[in-house]
Design an enzyme around this catalytic site. Structure first.
Site, PDB file in Angstrom:
ATOM      1  CB  CYS A   2      -0.551   0.083   1.235  1.00  5.70           C
ATOM      2  SG  CYS A   2      -1.894  -1.207   1.440  1.00  5.70           S
ATOM      3  CE  LYS A 599       1.709  -7.706 -14.592  1.00  8.06           C
ATOM      4  NZ  LYS A 599       2.929  -8.230 -14.695  1.00  8.06           N
TER       5      LYS A 599
HETATM    6  C1  F6R Z   1       4.559 -13.649 -18.291  1.00  9.43           C
HETATM    7  C2  F6R Z   1       3.668 -13.148 -18.060  1.00  9.43           C
HETATM    8  C3  F6R Z   1       2.378 -13.813 -18.278  1.00  9.43           C
HETATM    9  C4  F6R Z   1       1.346 -14.153 -17.431  1.00  9.43           C
HETATM   10  C5  F6R Z   1       0.205 -14.911 -17.628  1.00  9.43           C
HETATM   11  C6  F6R Z   1      -0.793 -15.219 -16.546  1.00  9.43           C
HETATM   12  O1  F6R Z   1       5.759 -12.759 -17.659  1.00  9.43           O
HETATM   13  O2  F6R Z   1       3.355 -12.222 -17.492  1.00  9.43           O
HETATM   14  O3  F6R Z   1       2.634 -15.221 -19.030  1.00  9.43           O
HETATM   15  O4  F6R Z   1       2.127 -14.995 -16.547  1.00  9.43           O
HETATM   16  O5  F6R Z   1      -0.539 -13.993 -18.527  1.00  9.43           O
HETATM   17  O6  F6R Z   1      -1.352 -14.106 -15.983  1.00  9.43           O
HETATM   18  P1  F6R Z   1      -2.013 -14.324 -14.279  1.00  9.43           P
HETATM   19  O7  F6R Z   1      -0.901 -14.727 -13.568  1.00  9.43           O
HETATM   20  O8  F6R Z   1      -2.203 -12.869 -14.361  1.00  9.43           O
HETATM   21  O9  F6R Z   1      -3.008 -15.082 -14.604  1.00  9.43           O
END
Ligand code: F6R
Length: 604
Positions: A2, A599
């Protein structure tokens, strides 16, 4: 993670400045926020769930009166992101307001003690014990500053705290393990979790250290060591950063900053609430059939977890890439199936589809995520927040090691519950887990320069191969993903050198071997010798002092000794994250913004 901030000004309203400072701390959290100020012996508070802009539109954060105040932007860890759980938190009589970044480990026992003394709690947060503790000491006759000191002495865990009292024109701050800096300006004194918060007003900065408390007034600041009340002289230093640079704490990219945040994030994961770990362990133990479902980096955490569960707890599980799940495992699902979904964002479309499908088939859903309030937390029967704070770099780094830490803790508990790990062994393993953040610090301090050198040397390679046996197949696959995603160099990852690879390699190939001093690591030495004969450059991650590998490899990166292969994935991935980062920089790319990647992948 935070963000806290605040100020004591000589003149003029504090609230608009605190609001602006919160905006500059938003990268530390943004699910709820709040401000408190003091004016004319009264405390004024506004807080709500939502981003700072949303809350400001609803409540107007600028019109709180008074020259002094505190602010908070939250990333929920204890308690959902709701108005009542948003900071600042207050005592029974609304005289004391507190903002906090960190985790108070002993909050449950303190809360019980305070409730027995008649204190009424409003939220589910760990922070709320602080205003009530200060209130209690003041009821017993202490003045504000002494009461704060006594209250802080009772806290275990991590904190950056700012405490405001309706009858005071000073603010008390304290720090243990969570960052806290002062900004000393012409028109008052500022404080925050991070420098960008107040950088437009002053670049004269004082870093507060662990175990210190500061009394901030409009004229200045007084620092003391909490334990023995020794005064500490510390002069401001000048910071020459731009606001943009300061948000990255001086690092050129968020990815590098986040790689360096890993020791702190790992410590956070070791402070997870017992009851959540216990409950999740119970569900894992009962699972007739266990699927570990995720995408990308989170899938690599699942792959490592399948080794951990098997080797430490004799529990078999199926790690499955989420996009493959419904098609290939859907028909087999039923009431006896348990899905542990791992997703830092909690919003990845493929992971959520798999979870929703399994839920319809009456399967039990468990989740590990970094975002409380994400869709995964709403779909899961039990979830654990991995406490990494927002990750801005597109390439996942700190969220991966945090996931590994949570999963290792679960595997150890599962092993103990299932009678596969005895008490003494379990305690030793947990003790080692607590040493890992320090080991990662050592790796960063001792190997970063070396990795930079190697990145310069190998940035021109046409292809990379990564090899890792046992649980470090996950490390090899994650090292490869990092490099591929931010450097676009064709790369493959395998457990061993397969014969068919030999037709594909040449002098423009670099092979990275993950070789801890374990059976799986040692098995790779022959593979290294074999592939080296084809002109491939060999870079090996080895335990310090392991001369056997030194003789075969062209270059080595040395890592600290770990007693068990299952504990190596966290320290061993760190140099590979750095290697990917520095190769990307060497090739003139922006590691924070890989081509065609977002992201969070929220569409299929
Ligand atoms: C690799 C990366 C992506 C995520 C994938 C899953 O560096 O950032 O391959 O790991 O899109 O994302 P989450 O964990 O948010 O489900």
């Amino acid at each position: 993670m935070c963000g806290i901030t605040g100020c004591v000004l000589k003149e003029g309203p504090a609230a608009p400045l605190i609001h602006e400072s919160l905006k500059r701390l938003e990268y530390r959290g943004y699910d709820s926020c709040g401000e408190a100020t003091v004016d004319g012996g009264r405390l004024y508070i506004k807080k709500d769930r939502g981003t700072i802009d949303e809350v400001h539109r609803r409540l107007n954060l600028d019109d709180l009166p008074g020259r002094l105040g505190i602010g908070h932007t939250r990333w929920a860890t204890h308690g959902a992101p709701t108005r009542v759980n948003a900071h600042p938190h207050v005592d029974c009589d609304m005289q004391i307001a507190v903002v906090h970044n960190g985790i108070i480990e002993n909050f449950a026992e303190l809360r019980m003690e305070l409730e027995e003394l008649g204190h009424k709690f409003r939220s589910k947060t760990d922070t709320e014990v602080v205003p009530h503790l200060v209130e209690e000491y003041m009821r017993n006759g202490m003045d504000f500053v002494d009461a704060c000191r006594e209250a802080i002495k009772r806290l275990r865990g991590s904190y950056a705290l700012a405490i405001l009292h309706a009858g005071e024109s000073r603010i008390v701050c304290a720090r243990r393990e969570s960052p806290l800096v002062l900004g000393v300006g012409e028109d008052g004194v500022y404080f925050a979790s991070d420098i960008p918060a107040f950088l437009p007003y002053t670049n004269r900065v004082v870093f507060i250290e662990d175990g210190e408390m500061v009394v901030v007034t409009e004229e200045g600041y007084e620092i003391r060591r909490i334990s023995d009340w020794t005064p500490i002289e510390r002069r401001p230093q000048l910071i020459e950063w731009s606001v943009e640079m300061a948000e990255r704490r001086g690092y050129p990219h968020f990815m590098l900053k986040e790689i360096h945040e890993q020791p702190a994030c790992l410590r956070n994961t070791l402070r997870l609430r017992e009851e959540y770990l216990e409950l999740m362990t119970k569900f894992l133990d009962r699972a007739e059939e266990l699927f570990l479902v995720a995408c990308g980096t989170s899938y690599h955490a699942c792959l490592a977890a399948s080794y951990l569960f098997s080797k430490l707890a004799c529990k078999s599980s199926h790690p499955v890439i989420a996009s493959e799940f419904i098609q290939n495992y859907g028909r087999a699902l039923g009431i006896g199936s348990t899905i542990l979904a791992v997703s830092q964002s909690g919003e990845t479309a493929d992971t959520l589809s798999a979870v929703a499908y399994a839920r319809d088939k009456a399967a039990t859903i468990l989740g590990i995520t970094n975002v409380v309030g994400s869709t995964l937390t709403r779909l899961a029967r039990v979830y654990i927040c991995q406490q990494s704070g927002p990750e801005i770099g597109v390439a996942a780094t700190k969220t991966y090691t945090s996931q590994l830490s949570v999963l290792t803790q679960l595997a150890i508990r599962l092993g103990m519950v299932r009678g596969k790990i005895g008490h003494v062994e379990g305690e030793e393993l947990v003790d080692w887990l607590w040493r890992i953040p320090g080991k990662v610090e050592e790796v960063l301090a001792s190997q970063e320069g070396r990795v930079m050198e190697l990145a310069r040397k190998y940035a021109g390679s046409e292809r990379f191969l990564f090899f890792g046996g046992g649980i470090n197949l996950a490390t090899a696959m994650e090292g490869r993903l990092k490099l591929l995603e931010i450097s676009y160099i064709p790369s493959l990852a395998y457990a061993r050198v397969e014969d068919y690879l030999l037709g594909f390699v040449d002098g423009a190939t670099t092979a990275v071997f993950v070789c801890p001093n374990t059976n799986s690591g040692k098995r790779l030495i022959d593979d290294m010798t074999l592939i080296r004969d084809y002109g491939v450059s060999i870079l090996a991650l080895v335990e310090e002092g392991d001369d056997e590998v030194h003789e075969v490899a062209d270059e080595v990166i040395e890592l600290p000794h770990m007693p068990l292969e299952e504990l190596t994935p966290i320290p061993y991935i760190v140099p590979l994250q750095l290697l990917a980062y520095y190769i990307s920089v060497e090739r003139g790319l922006n590691p924070d913004k890989p081509r065609n990647l977002a992201k969070s992948v929220t569409v299929k």
